[in-house]
Motif scaffolding. Structure first.
Motif, PDB file in Angstrom:
ATOM      1  N   LEU A  17       0.760  -1.157  -0.044  1.00  0.00           N
ATOM      2  CA  LEU A  17      -0.073   0.103  -0.083  1.00  0.00           C
ATOM      3  C   LEU A  17       0.818   1.263  -0.064  1.00  0.00           C
ATOM      4  O   LEU A  17       1.975   1.225   0.409  1.00  0.00           O
ATOM      5  N   ARG A  18       0.376   2.278  -0.418  1.00  0.00           N
ATOM      6  CA  ARG A  18       1.008   3.559  -0.390  1.00  0.00           C
ATOM      7  C   ARG A  18       0.155   4.408   0.164  1.00  0.00           C
ATOM      8  O   ARG A  18      -1.001   4.926  -0.317  1.00  0.00           O
ATOM      9  N   LEU A  19       0.438   5.032   1.396  1.00  0.00           N
ATOM     10  CA  LEU A  19       0.026   5.973   2.131  1.00  0.00           C
ATOM     11  C   LEU A  19       0.516   7.515   1.732  1.00  0.00           C
ATOM     12  O   LEU A  19       1.500   7.588   1.387  1.00  0.00           O
ATOM     13  N   SER A  20      -0.815   8.483   1.722  1.00  0.00           N
ATOM     14  CA  SER A  20      -0.362   9.924   1.315  1.00  0.00           C
ATOM     15  C   SER A  20      -0.808  10.478   2.485  1.00  0.00           C
ATOM     16  O   SER A  20      -1.615  10.529   3.102  1.00  0.00           O
ATOM     17  N   CYS A  21      -0.021  11.609   2.786  1.00  0.00           N
ATOM     18  CA  CYS A  21      -0.259  12.836   3.735  1.00  0.00           C
ATOM     19  C   CYS A  21      -0.099  14.312   3.374  1.00  0.00           C
ATOM     20  O   CYS A  21       1.056  14.682   2.681  1.00  0.00           O
ATOM     21  N   ALA A  22      -1.332  14.686   2.801  1.00  0.00           N
ATOM     22  CA  ALA A  22      -1.263  15.920   2.296  1.00  0.00           C
ATOM     23  C   ALA A  22      -1.573  17.224   3.323  1.00  0.00           C
ATOM     24  O   ALA A  22      -2.469  17.023   4.090  1.00  0.00           O
ATOM     25  N   ALA A  23      -0.718  17.909   3.278  1.00  0.00           N
ATOM     26  CA  ALA A  23      -0.577  19.037   4.185  1.00  0.00           C
ATOM     27  C   ALA A  23      -1.108  20.412   3.644  1.00  0.00           C
ATOM     28  O   ALA A  23      -1.016  20.847   2.517  1.00  0.00           O
ATOM     29  N   SER A  24      -1.745  21.306   4.635  1.00  0.00           N
ATOM     30  CA  SER A  24      -1.887  22.832   4.235  1.00  0.00           C
ATOM     31  C   SER A  24      -2.281  23.438   5.211  1.00  0.00           C
ATOM     32  O   SER A  24      -2.361  22.868   6.654  1.00  0.00           O
ATOM     33  N   GLY A  25      -2.175  24.794   5.099  1.00  0.00           N
ATOM     34  CA  GLY A  25      -2.249  25.882   6.338  1.00  0.00           C
ATOM     35  C   GLY A  25      -0.971  26.082   7.097  1.00  0.00           C
ATOM     36  O   GLY A  25      -1.235  26.907   7.995  1.00  0.00           O
ATOM     37  N   PHE A  26       0.248  25.311   6.667  1.00  0.00           N
ATOM     38  CA  PHE A  26       1.520  25.959   7.436  1.00  0.00           C
ATOM     39  C   PHE A  26       2.425  25.631   6.365  1.00  0.00           C
ATOM     40  O   PHE A  26       2.471  25.211   5.294  1.00  0.00           O
ATOM     41  N   ALA A  27       3.682  26.316   6.859  1.00  0.00           N
ATOM     42  CA  ALA A  27       4.809  26.212   5.963  1.00  0.00           C
ATOM     43  C   ALA A  27       5.511  24.700   5.702  1.00  0.00           C
ATOM     44  O   ALA A  27       6.683  24.271   6.497  1.00  0.00           O
ATOM     45  N   PHE A  28       5.006  23.975   5.033  1.00  0.00           N
ATOM     46  CA  PHE A  28       5.337  22.354   5.076  1.00  0.00           C
ATOM     47  C   PHE A  28       6.786  22.374   5.000  1.00  0.00           C
ATOM     48  O   PHE A  28       7.380  21.224   5.716  1.00  0.00           O
ATOM     49  N   GLU A  29       7.348  23.040   4.012  1.00  0.00           N
ATOM     50  CA  GLU A  29       8.777  22.803   3.885  1.00  0.00           C
ATOM     51  C   GLU A  29       9.429  23.095   5.027  1.00  0.00           C
ATOM     52  O   GLU A  29      10.951  22.586   5.129  1.00  0.00           O
ATOM     53  N   ASN A  30       9.289  23.593   6.082  1.00  0.00           N
ATOM     54  CA  ASN A  30      10.027  23.632   7.367  1.00  0.00           C
ATOM     55  C   ASN A  30       9.609  22.791   8.294  1.00  0.00           C
ATOM     56  O   ASN A  30      10.074  22.724   9.374  1.00  0.00           O
ATOM     57  N   TYR A  31       8.924  21.829   8.076  1.00  0.00           N
ATOM     58  CA  TYR A  31       8.299  20.800   9.143  1.00  0.00           C
ATOM     59  C   TYR A  31       9.023  19.354   8.676  1.00  0.00           C
ATOM     60  O   TYR A  31       8.812  18.901   7.514  1.00  0.00           O
ATOM     61  N   ALA A  32       9.458  18.452   9.601  1.00  0.00           N
ATOM     62  CA  ALA A  32       9.526  17.186   9.667  1.00  0.00           C
ATOM     63  C   ALA A  32       8.406  16.597   9.614  1.00  0.00           C
ATOM     64  O   ALA A  32       7.281  16.990  10.152  1.00  0.00           O
ATOM     65  N   ILE A  33       8.004  15.405   9.098  1.00  0.00           N
ATOM     66  CA  ILE A  33       6.657  14.682   8.859  1.00  0.00           C
ATOM     67  C   ILE A  33       7.103  13.208   9.456  1.00  0.00           C
ATOM     68  O   ILE A  33       8.152  12.605   9.108  1.00  0.00           O
ATOM     69  N   GLY A  34       6.222  12.733  10.411  1.00  0.00           N
ATOM     70  CA  GLY A  34       6.255  11.529  10.724  1.00  0.00           C
ATOM     71  C   GLY A  34       4.929  10.834  10.511  1.00  0.00           C
ATOM     72  O   GLY A  34       4.049  11.273  10.625  1.00  0.00           O
ATOM     73  N   TRP A  35       5.171   9.222  10.359  1.00  0.00           N
ATOM     74  CA  TRP A  35       4.162   8.421  10.252  1.00  0.00           C
ATOM     75  C   TRP A  35       4.197   7.781  11.612  1.00  0.00           C
ATOM     76  O   TRP A  35       5.116   7.245  12.063  1.00  0.00           O
ATOM     77  N   PHE A  36       3.078   7.567  12.213  1.00  0.00           N
ATOM     78  CA  PHE A  36       2.560   6.872  13.347  1.00  0.00           C
ATOM     79  C   PHE A  36       1.575   5.649  13.117  1.00  0.00           C
ATOM     80  O   PHE A  36       0.830   5.974  12.424  1.00  0.00           O
ATOM     81  N   ARG A  37       1.506   4.853  14.180  1.00  0.00           N
ATOM     82  CA  ARG A  37       0.075   3.960  13.922  1.00  0.00           C
ATOM     83  C   ARG A  37      -0.181   3.403  15.166  1.00  0.00           C
ATOM     84  O   ARG A  37       0.715   3.660  16.289  1.00  0.00           O
ATOM     85  N   GLN A  38      -1.542   2.942  15.333  1.00  0.00           N
ATOM     86  CA  GLN A  38      -2.009   2.736  16.626  1.00  0.00           C
ATOM     87  C   GLN A  38      -2.786   1.762  16.311  1.00  0.00           C
ATOM     88  O   GLN A  38      -3.926   1.617  15.617  1.00  0.00           O
ATOM     89  N   ALA A  39      -2.677   0.321  16.961  1.00  0.00           N
ATOM     90  CA  ALA A  39      -3.633  -0.939  16.827  1.00  0.00           C
ATOM     91  C   ALA A  39      -4.427  -0.827  18.112  1.00  0.00           C
ATOM     92  O   ALA A  39      -4.052  -0.270  18.999  1.00  0.00           O
ATOM     93  N   PRO A  40      -5.758  -1.347  17.994  1.00  0.00           N
ATOM     94  CA  PRO A  40      -6.362  -1.582  19.244  1.00  0.00           C
ATOM     95  C   PRO A  40      -5.858  -2.025  20.303  1.00  0.00           C
ATOM     96  O   PRO A  40      -5.184  -3.108  20.374  1.00  0.00           O
ATOM     97  N   GLY A  41      -6.010  -1.476  21.544  1.00  0.00           N
ATOM     98  CA  GLY A  41      -5.365  -1.865  22.930  1.00  0.00           C
ATOM     99  C   GLY A  41      -3.928  -1.335  23.029  1.00  0.00           C
ATOM    100  O   GLY A  41      -3.387  -1.796  24.045  1.00  0.00           O
ATOM    101  N   LYS A  42      -3.460  -0.546  22.085  1.00  0.00           N
ATOM    102  CA  LYS A  42      -1.767  -0.453  21.986  1.00  0.00           C
ATOM    103  C   LYS A  42      -1.701   1.039  21.938  1.00  0.00           C
ATOM    104  O   LYS A  42      -2.587   1.779  21.575  1.00  0.00           O
ATOM    105  N   GLU A  43      -0.301   1.469  22.313  1.00  0.00           N
ATOM    106  CA  GLU A  43      -0.267   2.679  22.372  1.00  0.00           C
ATOM    107  C   GLU A  43       0.166   3.209  20.968  1.00  0.00           C
ATOM    108  O   GLU A  43       0.585   2.208  20.119  1.00  0.00           O
TER     109      GLU A  43
END
Length: 125
Positions: A17-43
């Motif tokens: 699968l390929r996930l996408s994260c589209a950003a708006s409303g801030f200076a995207f080029e100045n920000y690091a981006i992270g992907w996180f995940r959460q499974a049921p019952g887990k942090e």
């Protein structure tokens, strides 16, 4: 400020699968981006991160060699290419933004300022 995660779905073990994260409303080029995940019952846990310039990345050990993160600053979008998916990858995946200085990135969940709404990834036969 908006982060829109998309691309999730149901896939069989070994699929991609390929996930996408589209950003708006801030200076995207100045920000690091992270992907996180959460499974049921887990942090919530970090998956992969990329710095503002796209020349420094981090992958958690459980996705090393299977996932790749990239960004297109002209399109204000970050991608997470997920290959060789396993049932244990099943979770809601979130993208988040952290102000980056001198190309820095962090895998600390608490340091991310802006969060998207998440996209469900289910790996099952």
């Amino acid at each position: 400020v908006q982060l829109q995660a998309s691309g999730g779905g149901l896939v069989q073990p070994g699929g991609s699968l390929r996930l996408s994260c589209a950003a708006s409303g801030f200076a995207f080029e100045n920000y690091a981006i992270g992907w996180f995940r959460q499974a049921p019952g887990k942090e919530r846990e970090v998956v992969s991160c990329i710095n503002d310039r796209g020349d420094n990345t981090f992958h958690e050990s459980f996705v090393e060699g299977r996932f790749a993160i990239s960004r297109d600053n002209a399109e204000s979008t970050v991608y997470l290419q997920m290959n060789s998916l396993k049932p244990e990858d099943t979770a809601v995946y979130y993208c988040a933004a952290d102000r980056s200085y001198s190309g820095s990135i962090t895998n600390n969940v608490g340091e991310y300022d802006y969060w998207g709404q998440g996209t469900q990834v289910t790996v099952s036969s």
